[in-house]
Design a protein around this motif. Structure first.
Motif, PDB file in Angstrom:
ATOM      1  N   GLU A  90       0.824  -1.210   0.000  1.00  0.00           N
ATOM      2  CA  GLU A  90       0.000   0.000   0.000  1.00  0.00           C
ATOM      3  C   GLU A  90       0.857   1.259   0.000  1.00  0.00           C
ATOM      4  O   GLU A  90       0.556   2.235  -0.679  1.00  0.00           O
ATOM      5  CB  GLU A  90      -0.964  -0.006   1.191  1.00  0.00           C
TER       6      GLU A  90
ATOM      7  N   ILE B 221       3.807   1.595  -1.279  1.00  0.00           N
ATOM      8  CA  ILE B 221       4.431   1.760  -2.591  1.00  0.00           C
ATOM      9  C   ILE B 221       3.423   2.228  -3.629  1.00  0.00           C
ATOM     10  O   ILE B 221       3.743   3.019  -4.514  1.00  0.00           O
ATOM     11  CB  ILE B 221       5.091   0.421  -3.030  1.00  0.00           C
ATOM     12  N   ASN B 222       2.185   1.738  -3.504  1.00  0.00           N
ATOM     13  CA  ASN B 222       1.194   2.024  -4.541  1.00  0.00           C
ATOM     14  C   ASN B 222       0.152   3.055  -4.148  1.00  0.00           C
ATOM     15  O   ASN B 222      -0.886   3.159  -4.773  1.00  0.00           O
ATOM     16  CB  ASN B 222       0.505   0.723  -4.946  1.00  0.00           C
ATOM     17  N   ILE B 223       0.443   3.816  -3.120  1.00  0.00           N
ATOM     18  CA  ILE B 223      -0.557   4.760  -2.630  1.00  0.00           C
ATOM     19  C   ILE B 223      -0.854   5.856  -3.668  1.00  0.00           C
ATOM     20  O   ILE B 223      -1.924   6.444  -3.678  1.00  0.00           O
ATOM     21  CB  ILE B 223      -0.108   5.362  -1.272  1.00  0.00           C
ATOM     22  N   PHE B 224       0.088   6.098  -4.585  1.00  0.00           N
ATOM     23  CA  PHE B 224      -0.125   7.156  -5.583  1.00  0.00           C
ATOM     24  C   PHE B 224      -0.867   6.638  -6.815  1.00  0.00           C
ATOM     25  O   PHE B 224      -1.263   7.412  -7.669  1.00  0.00           O
ATOM     26  CB  PHE B 224       1.217   7.768  -6.001  1.00  0.00           C
ATOM     27  N   HIS B 225      -0.999   5.331  -6.900  1.00  0.00           N
ATOM     28  CA  HIS B 225      -1.738   4.729  -8.005  1.00  0.00           C
ATOM     29  C   HIS B 225      -2.010   3.289  -7.623  1.00  0.00           C
ATOM     30  O   HIS B 225      -1.090   2.485  -7.555  1.00  0.00           O
ATOM     31  CB  HIS B 225      -0.925   4.783  -9.305  1.00  0.00           C
ATOM     32  N   ASN B 226      -3.275   3.004  -7.328  1.00  0.00           N
ATOM     33  CA  ASN B 226      -3.631   1.663  -6.887  1.00  0.00           C
ATOM     34  C   ASN B 226      -3.897   0.782  -8.107  1.00  0.00           C
ATOM     35  O   ASN B 226      -4.894   0.953  -8.792  1.00  0.00           O
ATOM     36  CB  ASN B 226      -4.868   1.758  -5.989  1.00  0.00           C
ATOM     37  N   PRO B 227      -3.004  -0.164  -8.391  1.00  0.00           N
ATOM     38  CA  PRO B 227      -3.141  -0.933  -9.635  1.00  0.00           C
ATOM     39  C   PRO B 227      -4.400  -1.799  -9.680  1.00  0.00           C
ATOM     40  O   PRO B 227      -4.832  -2.178 -10.762  1.00  0.00           O
ATOM     41  CB  PRO B 227      -1.885  -1.806  -9.651  1.00  0.00           C
ATOM     42  N   HIS B 228      -4.986  -2.106  -8.514  1.00  0.00           N
ATOM     43  CA  HIS B 228      -6.121  -3.022  -8.514  1.00  0.00           C
ATOM     44  C   HIS B 228      -7.471  -2.316  -8.426  1.00  0.00           C
ATOM     45  O   HIS B 228      -8.504  -2.956  -8.333  1.00  0.00           O
ATOM     46  CB  HIS B 228      -5.998  -4.019  -7.362  1.00  0.00           C
ATOM     47  N   MET B 229      -7.436  -1.009  -8.421  1.00  0.00           N
ATOM     48  CA  MET B 229      -8.697  -0.271  -8.286  1.00  0.00           C
ATOM     49  C   MET B 229      -9.505  -0.319  -9.581  1.00  0.00           C
ATOM     50  O   MET B 229      -8.975  -0.076 -10.659  1.00  0.00           O
ATOM     51  CB  MET B 229      -8.371   1.176  -7.926  1.00  0.00           C
ATOM     52  N   PRO B 230     -10.794  -0.649  -9.476  1.00  0.00           N
ATOM     53  CA  PRO B 230     -11.633  -0.603 -10.680  1.00  0.00           C
ATOM     54  C   PRO B 230     -11.853   0.847 -11.122  1.00  0.00           C
ATOM     55  O   PRO B 230     -11.703   1.758 -10.313  1.00  0.00           O
ATOM     56  CB  PRO B 230     -12.955  -1.232 -10.234  1.00  0.00           C
ATOM     57  N   THR B 231     -12.195   1.052 -12.389  1.00  0.00           N
ATOM     58  CA  THR B 231     -12.550   2.403 -12.820  1.00  0.00           C
ATOM     59  C   THR B 231     -14.054   2.452 -13.076  1.00  0.00           C
ATOM     60  O   THR B 231     -14.723   1.430 -13.085  1.00  0.00           O
ATOM     61  CB  THR B 231     -11.807   2.805 -14.108  1.00  0.00           C
TER      62      THR B 231
ATOM     63  N   ARG C  20      -8.138   4.903  -1.323  1.00  0.00           N
ATOM     64  CA  ARG C  20      -8.747   3.960  -2.268  1.00  0.00           C
ATOM     65  C   ARG C  20      -8.440   2.472  -2.054  1.00  0.00           C
ATOM     66  O   ARG C  20      -8.842   1.643  -2.844  1.00  0.00           O
ATOM     67  CB  ARG C  20      -8.395   4.302  -3.728  1.00  0.00           C
TER      68      ARG C  20
END
Lengths: 490, 235
Positions: A83, A85-95, A220
């Motif tokens: 989290e 590392i990916n707080i600036f872009h969550n790779p698993h978040m749906p759009t 997110r």
């Protein structure tokens, strides 16, 4: 042992007619604001089907829920380091397109258009951009009642290769049923665990999972962590929102709006006591055993020892009484006819489903049923057991068979009663499924008669325990300090 | 060190004493005011729901870049030159590390910003849901980074040492011993960079940038599932 209380709901799929009243009344009550149009805290899906958001059950894609990684329970999307590392872009978040682009119609045009050669039409307008949408290609329940099959139906993540040959589109053999879905108010919620801000929590007194709107910072991770995709991102306030189990109603002893308005009276609301010390163990159990581990968590409220424990926890008499009369306890633990949705996600969901019966495909002989021989026919029902097992027991088919048999046995007995043939009824049918005449009648009353007071056993919240209600008098519904006018525009 | 004979006018006082303190006051009080009065608006204002692919190539480089940039500024401006020297860091070696590290981080940030700016204006859904504050922040950040990079590139030889001028001035401001004379002979591009940063700090509390202060730290050691007990007057 640490006794805690959690809300619970049972949904009887055998009676769901897919009318979407629950979804509509929920939406009218909670999500008709800017930024929430696309959210359906409660929605009804056709199964088999893609669902909402699209293919939400595909956890290889969405990475929701928990995983048992070599004995250690960890979020499937990754641990805390992931989290950060990916707080600036969550790779698993749906759009938004995984749900659908919300739109409205240009209704004004219908009444305000000047006289012209052509009939004025109300064109769809995107709620996101305010622009006209030329063609709407996806929306809520786009694939309702198998619409658009086989294109959509076969994309159901539960239809794996071994099931494909059993799923058929041949009219006489095809099947579908409805699956109403809402937040499961899990005992081991992945969304709460994933929230970096600590804005999400379970209420101590009833386990309702909520998002503190003032504390949410829009990181997110709850949205991707929830395997049921039941936490949503409000694109207007930039904060997470979810089903609140209608807590203002619940606190007043009323059922949720979805339950209250269900025309089929298929929903049950109540509370259960469970052993919080065993939650981790149950969530870590082997996939096929999670359901039985969940049953093991739930405590018998009629047990004097359990009641003593509850009293020690400060739980008032009316709550203990509600636990004793709880339809959730009865259906889940006493009759064992309700199952959790996708227990393999390891969140220990507290919305339970009674699996649906379906017509038996074999052509019956002219005499009709021959009592006990009906049971082998369970495997010839239109809805494959295997498919139901994928949804409700992580593939373990035995609990599904057991429940369907139980429901069938109850029906056979009640038919005999209705036709005045009770005396001749073969008790072995009931015994085989762990029922007797009295129990069968009780189950029938709960499922078929489904009285309001028996479906909803909800104790009112004892606010006097933690609030000075005298001081609150006169302020109901209003903040003590109104927000100042300066800061509304941010 | 600066000569005592440096002439400082009223403008120097305005820019390098009055302005920084005004900005810091706005920065601190603005945050407190907003937190106290409108916590609901305090968010990172993510638009990932609306657009995700470009965001990856914008947000990731920008955030990692800016974190490196801030770290570099901390080492160069807050930590005194004497400490660098105590570690045996010669002017020459320091300068090489600062310039290469700074340019790398700076261009990473700029790259991210360019993608983010493009995204904000080119993606209709994002543009339609952008506030004036979002645009102001984006433009200011771009200007700050561009000025910073230009300053670095204009001083590749290292003839100007900000560790003898800007750094002590900044530490003076933070320790309530402001000295505008230190800024008198600073090249204009550095001054511009600092001025733009001050503008950014002034609007900061009223924009999405408040999320910087909310970087989750408690999370690191927190238990995973939280139960919240009601607490009211009687608790």
């Amino acid at each position: 042992m640490k006794l805690k209380t959690n809300v619970g709901m049972v949904i009887n799929l055998d009676k769901c007619i897919g009318c979407h009243t629950c979804s509509i009344t929920c939406k009218n009550t909670w999500t008709n604001r800017d930024g929430t149009e696309y959210m359906w805290w409660n929605n009804v899906e056709t199964k088999p089907g893609i669902g909402y958001p699209k293919r939400w059950e595909d956890q290889e894609h969405y990475k929701g829920g928990w995983e048992n990684k070599n004995g250690k329970l960890e979020l499937k999307q990754g641990g805390k380091l992931f989290e950060y590392i990916n707080i600036f872009h969550n790779p698993h978040m749906p759009t938004i397109d995984d749900y659908y682009e919300p739109w409205d119609y240009d209704y004004e045009k219908l009444i305000k258009a000047k006289p012209s050669k052509y009939q004025p039409v109300a064109r769809p307008k995107s709620k996101l951009t305010g622009e006209y949408m030329e063609k709407i290609e996806w929306g809520p329940n786009w694939e309702d009642d198998l619409a658009g099959s086989p294109e959509y139906m076969l994309k159901d993540p539960n239809i794996t290769e071994d099931l494909e040959k059993e799923i058929t589109l041949e009219f006489e053999r095809s099947f579908f049923f409805y699956l109403p879905r809402l937040c499961n108010h899990c005992l081991n919620p992945a969304c709460v665990a994933a929230c970096p801000s600590g804005a999400m929590y379970k209420r101590d007194e009833d386990g309702i999972v909520l998002v503190d709107q003032d504390m949410c910072r829009g990181w997110r991770f709850c949205i991707s962590a929830c395997p049921y995709k039941k936490v949503y991102f409000n694109w207007d306030t930039h904060k997470a929102e979810k089903c609140i189990f209608c807590y203002p109603r619940f606190e007043a002893g009323l059922p949720t709006v979805c339950s209250e308005t269900c025309v089929g009276r298929i929903r049950y609301v109540g509370i259960v006591f469970y052993d919080a010390d065993k939650v981790k163990e149950a969530a870590s159990a082997p996939e096929g055993d999670i359901y039985s581990a969940m049953l093991g968590l739930i405590l018998d409220p009629t047990d004097k020892e359990v009641q003593k424990l509850a009293e020690k926890e400060g739980i008032r008499y009316d709550w203990i009484d509600a636990a004793v009369r709880s339809p959730i306890y009865k259906l889940v633990k006493e009759f064992e006819v309700a199952l959790p949705l996708h227990p393999e996600y390891r969140t220990l969901p507290m919305v339970w489903y009674i699996p649906p019966l379906s017509p038996i495909l074999r052509v019956m002989n002219s005499k009709g049923y021959s009592d006990i021989e009906i049971f082998p026919a369970i495997d010839e029902m239109r809805i494959p057991i295997k498919y139901l097992a994928k949804l409700f027991t992580a593939g373990n088919e035995e609990p599904i068979r057991k429940i369907l048999k139980k429901l069938l046995a109850m029906r056979m007995y009640m038919r005999a009663v209705q036709l005045g043939k009770e005396e001749e009824f073969n008790d072995k049918i009931l015994e085989e499924v762990g029922l007797n005449r009295k129990k069968a009648k009780e189950l029938h009353r709960l499922l078929a008669v489904a009285k309001y007071e028996e479906r909803f056993v909800i104790p009112t919240t004892n606010k006097e325990q933690f609030e000075n209600t005298f001081k609150e008098q006169g302020f109901t519904g209003y903040d003590y300090k109104p927000p100042c006018d300066f800061c509304k525009g941010h | 060190m600066q000569e005592a004979t440096v002439q400082v006018g009223i403008t120097d006082y305005l820019f390098w004493v009055a302005l920084p303190y005004t900005v810091l006051t706005i920065f601190v009080l603005g945050h407190i005011y907003r937190y106290a009065t409108d916590p609901m608006s305090w968010t990172s204002k993510s638009s990932e729901l609306l657009e995700k692919k470009l965001l990856r190539f914008g947000s990731m480089p920008f955030h990692y870049g800016i974190i490196l940039v801030l770290l570099g500024h901390f080492i160069g401006l807050i930590i005194p030159k004497a400490v660098h020297e105590a570690f045996g860091l010669s002017d020459h070696v320091y300068h090489i590390i600062a310039v290469t590290g700074g340019l790398f981080a700076g261009f990473l940030t700029l790259l991210g910003l360019i993608v983010l700016t493009y995204r904000r204006f080119a993606v209709k859904r994002v543009l339609a849901n952008s506030s004036a504050g979002d645009i102001v922040v984006l433009v200011l950040l771009l200007l700050v980074v561009l000025a910073g990079l230009t300053a670095t590139l204009s001083n590749l030889g290292g003839s100007f040492d900000y560790r003898d001028t800007i750094a002590p001035w900044l530490r003076g401001i933070l320790t309530l011993r402001p000295d505008p004379t230190l800024m008198a002979n600073v090249p204009i591009i550095f001054k511009l960079h600092i001025f733009l940063v001050m503008l950014l700090l002034a609007v900061w509390p009223f924009t999405r940038l408040v999320h910087v202060l909310s970087f989750p730290i408690v999370f690191l050691r927190r238990s995973r599932v939280i139960f919240r007990r009601r607490c009211g007057d009687m608790a």
